[in-house]
Design an enzyme around this catalytic site. Sequence first.
Site, PDB file in Angstrom:
ATOM      1  CG  MET A  30       9.952  -2.649 -22.541  1.00 23.99           C
ATOM      2  SD  MET A  30      11.733  -2.231 -22.699  1.00 23.99           S
ATOM      3  CE  MET A  30      12.454  -1.866 -24.503  1.00 23.99           C
ATOM      4  CE1 TYR A  32       5.805   8.691 -26.401  1.00 19.78           C
ATOM      5  CE2 TYR A  32       6.348   7.659 -28.676  1.00 19.78           C
ATOM      6  CZ  TYR A  32       6.315   8.782 -27.130  1.00 19.78           C
ATOM      7  OH  TYR A  32       5.624   9.799 -28.044  1.00 19.78           O
ATOM      8  CG  HIS A  37       2.700  -1.336 -28.215  1.00 23.66           C
ATOM      9  ND1 HIS A  37       3.620   0.046 -28.655  1.00 23.66           N
ATOM     10  CD2 HIS A  37       4.005  -2.577 -27.724  1.00 23.66           C
ATOM     11  CE1 HIS A  37       4.644  -0.503 -28.319  1.00 23.66           C
ATOM     12  NE2 HIS A  37       5.053  -1.471 -27.575  1.00 23.66           N
ATOM     13  CD  GLN A  61      14.022  -5.556 -22.977  1.00 23.85           C
ATOM     14  OE1 GLN A  61      13.598  -6.376 -21.919  1.00 23.85           O
ATOM     15  NE2 GLN A  61      13.323  -5.493 -23.815  1.00 23.85           N
ATOM     16  CG  ASP A 150      10.313  -7.337 -31.033  1.00 23.36           C
ATOM     17  OD1 ASP A 150      11.393  -6.552 -31.029  1.00 23.36           O
ATOM     18  OD2 ASP A 150       9.329  -5.961 -30.896  1.00 23.36           O
ATOM     19  CB  SER A 186       8.647   2.645 -28.806  1.00 26.14           C
ATOM     20  OG  SER A 186       7.735   1.671 -28.365  1.00 26.14           O
ATOM     21  NE  ARG A 187      15.331   0.804 -29.777  1.00 22.55           N
ATOM     22  CZ  ARG A 187      14.372  -0.211 -28.817  1.00 22.55           C
ATOM     23  NH1 ARG A 187      13.977  -1.321 -29.318  1.00 22.55           N
ATOM     24  NH2 ARG A 187      15.429  -0.348 -27.576  1.00 22.55           N
TER      25      ARG A 187
HETATM   26  P1  AMP Z   1       8.249  -3.713 -26.662  1.00 19.11           P
HETATM   27  O1  AMP Z   1       7.512  -2.198 -25.928  1.00 19.11           O
HETATM   28  O2  AMP Z   1       8.854  -2.569 -27.259  1.00 19.11           O
HETATM   29  O3  AMP Z   1       8.701  -4.200 -25.523  1.00 19.11           O
HETATM   30  O4  AMP Z   1       6.581  -4.445 -27.498  1.00 19.11           O
HETATM   31  C1  AMP Z   1       5.501  -5.226 -26.954  1.00 19.11           C
HETATM   32  C2  AMP Z   1       5.441  -5.494 -27.438  1.00 19.11           C
HETATM   33  O5  AMP Z   1       4.298  -5.301 -28.633  1.00 19.11           O
HETATM   34  C3  AMP Z   1       5.787  -6.934 -28.395  1.00 19.11           C
HETATM   35  O6  AMP Z   1       6.106  -8.470 -28.258  1.00 19.11           O
HETATM   36  C4  AMP Z   1       6.481  -6.170 -29.622  1.00 19.11           C
HETATM   37  O7  AMP Z   1       6.786  -7.024 -30.253  1.00 19.11           O
HETATM   38  C5  AMP Z   1       4.866  -6.085 -30.323  1.00 19.11           C
HETATM   39  N1  AMP Z   1       5.436  -5.491 -31.034  1.00 19.11           N
HETATM   40  C6  AMP Z   1       6.040  -3.945 -31.064  1.00 19.11           C
HETATM   41  N2  AMP Z   1       6.062  -3.860 -32.063  1.00 19.11           N
HETATM   42  C7  AMP Z   1       5.264  -4.003 -32.871  1.00 19.11           C
HETATM   43  C8  AMP Z   1       4.687  -4.186 -34.104  1.00 19.11           C
HETATM   44  N3  AMP Z   1       4.778  -2.601 -34.920  1.00 19.11           N
HETATM   45  N4  AMP Z   1       3.715  -4.961 -34.703  1.00 19.11           N
HETATM   46  C9  AMP Z   1       2.848  -5.882 -33.646  1.00 19.11           C
HETATM   47  N5  AMP Z   1       3.944  -5.998 -32.920  1.00 19.11           N
HETATM   48  C10 AMP Z   1       4.305  -5.477 -31.997  1.00 19.11           C
END
Ligand code: AMP
Length: 289
Positions: A30, A32, A37, A61, A150, A186-187
């Site tokens: 998503m 940021y 990532h 979602q 996650d 990102s949060r």
């Molecule tokens: P998001 O942009 O938050 O939907 O995350 C995209 C992907 O990055 C998802 O598979 C998350 O589990 C992974 N992700 C987010 N934060 C982390 C982190 N701190 N370490 C490893 N993977 C992450």
Amino acid sequence: MRIVKTIKNLRQVLNEARRKGQKIGFVPTMGYFHEGHLSLMRRAKKECDTSVVSIYVNPRQFDRKEDLTGYPRDIKRDATMIEKENVDILFIPSDNDVYPNCYLTYIDVEKISGMLCGKYRPGHFKGVATVVAKLLNMVRPDVMYLGQKDAQQVVVLKRMLADLNFPVSIRVVPTAREKDGLAMSSRNTRLTAQERLQAPVLHKALKEASLNIRSGERSASKIIGRIKKTITRNSGGKIQYVACVSADTLEVLKVLKGTVLIALSVFFGKTRLIDNVIIPIKKASEVQS
Ligand code: AMP
């Protein structure tokens, strides 16, 4: 890096890669971006011939409107960051392309979508499963990269891939953390200075739990009680849940056995943070005295 904004264009570019017999690695996000990532993208780069990263803030979602509207976005910054990682394709679909007006189809991975985070975020995993299934049909990758951060998402999506016969394998990448242990997210940018100082307590509490289990503790309620105590004593975080479950099925455990997932969700102000640890339980004979 090619930036692609339509499904039609994406298909053209990827058909070419497939014709050449290239292995395609996919990282759905998503945006940021942070190091978490990037660690997924680096794995995809290393293991595949063509790496595809998608950015789509999936409205379906989000269970809280303010979470969606306040979700941090900066496509320019994201594109610059991942260009340096030599990502091959950045896919940024539009809302219209993903959910045209006539849209009616959803994927519900029953039972496990309603556990842990799903209990407090109705419809969240239905939204995740639906958008990921759609993205997989758009990208048609060989491998999809997901973050351990996650943990429930991994379990739900693994189930979906198996149940719906998606010809895609999943690689799970460890959680990337800040120096003080806070799981990157990102949060995190939404935390106040004081909340940011307190938030590493989540990792600290999970680490303590790992040590307790290594020393022989097998009672889930005792482990959960200690985690809650550590968090409430050391921060203003409001606990939504702390749970000990089977890492594969999310079945709630009273006595810890097999591979255990300890997952938690805590509010710091309006920001909801999650974290987890996976602990393979040793047999009694292997426990250190
Ligand atoms: P998001 O942009 O938050 O939907 O995350 C995209 C992907 O990055 C998802 O598979 C998350 O589990 C992974 N992700 C987010 N934060 C982390 C982190 N701190 N370490 C490893 N993977 C992450």
